[in-house]
Scaffold this active site. Sequence first.
Site, mmCIF file in Angstrom:
data_model
loop_
_atom_site.group_PDB
_atom_site.id
_atom_site.type_symbol
_atom_site.label_atom_id
_atom_site.label_comp_id
_atom_site.label_asym_id
_atom_site.label_seq_id
_atom_site.Cartn_x
_atom_site.Cartn_y
_atom_site.Cartn_z
ATOM 1 N N CYS A 111 0.832 -1.214 0.000
ATOM 2 C CA CYS A 111 0.000 0.000 0.000
ATOM 3 C C CYS A 111 0.863 1.260 0.000
ATOM 4 O O CYS A 111 1.654 1.493 0.926
ATOM 5 C CB CYS A 111 -0.926 -0.028 1.218
ATOM 6 N N CYS A 148 0.284 3.587 2.956
ATOM 7 C CA CYS A 148 0.890 3.041 4.167
ATOM 8 C C CYS A 148 2.380 3.374 4.217
ATOM 9 O O CYS A 148 2.921 3.700 5.279
ATOM 10 C CB CYS A 148 0.700 1.526 4.212
#
Length: 440
Positions: free
Chosen positions: A63, A66
């Site tokens: 991600c 993230c």
Amino acid sequence: MQRNAFTVVVIFLAAAAAIVSIPFVSSHDFKLNGSVLELDESNFDEAISSFDYVFVDFYAPWCGHCKRLSPELDKAAPILAQLDKPILIAKVNADKHRSFTEKYDVDGFPTLKLFMHGVPTDYSGSRKAESIVRYLKKFAAPDVSFLESDSAIIDFIETAGTDGPIFIGFGLDKTSVEGFAKKYKKNVWFSIAKDFSEEVMITYDFDKVPALVALHPKYNGRSVFYGPFEEAFLEDFIKQNLLPLIMPVNYDTLKLLRDDERKVVVTVLKDETDQNSFELIKILRAAASANRDLIFVYVGLKQFEGFVDPFDIDSKTKLPRMLIWEKGEEYYMVVGSENFDEEDQASQVSRFLQGYREGKVIRKRFKGPSFIGFINSLISINTVYLVVFVVALIMLVQYMTRTEEEEIPPMKQTEEVLDEGSSAAESESGREYQPGDKED
């Protein structure tokens, strides 16, 4: 025989005493040393029960959002570890450990939650270290802080930060605000000041006690309540001052608007930063003070055209313009107050509000696609649904604009670019979307 029995008893008691004297050692050595702790299924429950406050980042290695969040958490962790009531920052690879993270409603990445005494609460604010620290400090602080000097008042306001709201009760009893401090703890700082100078009274613009002062430092906002200090009146004042008297429309303030039930007076300007706009904003601030049942906001066409466009306003529209927005798909124009002149704007604002209260309005609907979908995307609502909506909208537009003879080509991949508080579903090359892969 008796001697042998006595010996056995003595040995047993000595062994029991030895066992009791051995300190309990956790099966996991958790250290609050200012670093972000990696957790998994084997130690997660023990970690959230070992600390009063644990801020957890449920992430996926693939991600992008993230990855951008990770260094911000690294910055915040040592600051939060040094608080009087320290807060641990931890992370969990939720993509790998879905079997136990699903029970915490982790259906997107990153998902951020604060566990207070093991009980989770969602975090959907900014992902910058400074904002995370400010938000979490609020939970570690007392429900009501006691301030016993002028310097203590200054320190309290500095700790609370500029976002507000901050409530200081001068000469009030703790019991009068304690219930509200707990009820609004997520967003509000409460304190009681007992010893303060006359200079403080001048600074915060109150001339008698008891008084409850509401502050919004970022917007230079201040309101004073002198009573009656009964529950209903107090809560009315607190609710009316959860937002500043007037504020600009941006990504952060849109998040604040969604939880307030009041209708919104929107003033659209060409440019928020020019001198004429400053003068009008002063007038609007005074109007907001006298009309607490409404929220007053302003927005510059230059600063936020995406917000203004659904109100059928563009560069050709005569500005400034005022309207009433119900935070749905409809808004009201006041008859005779469609546009403002540069002269005597105070009277024009007054006529607008009078016309609205007398019902001299025209109801209008937003133009174009769902405006609420647009707003939701800005305040971090599930953006996977937003992507689906956008793709469907593109397909519809393509279909309507082609002639019957044209062949519809394959749909191209669409990428959404959102603000820092929003996210778009990301995936690895060739990796199809699966439930739980959404972000936010």
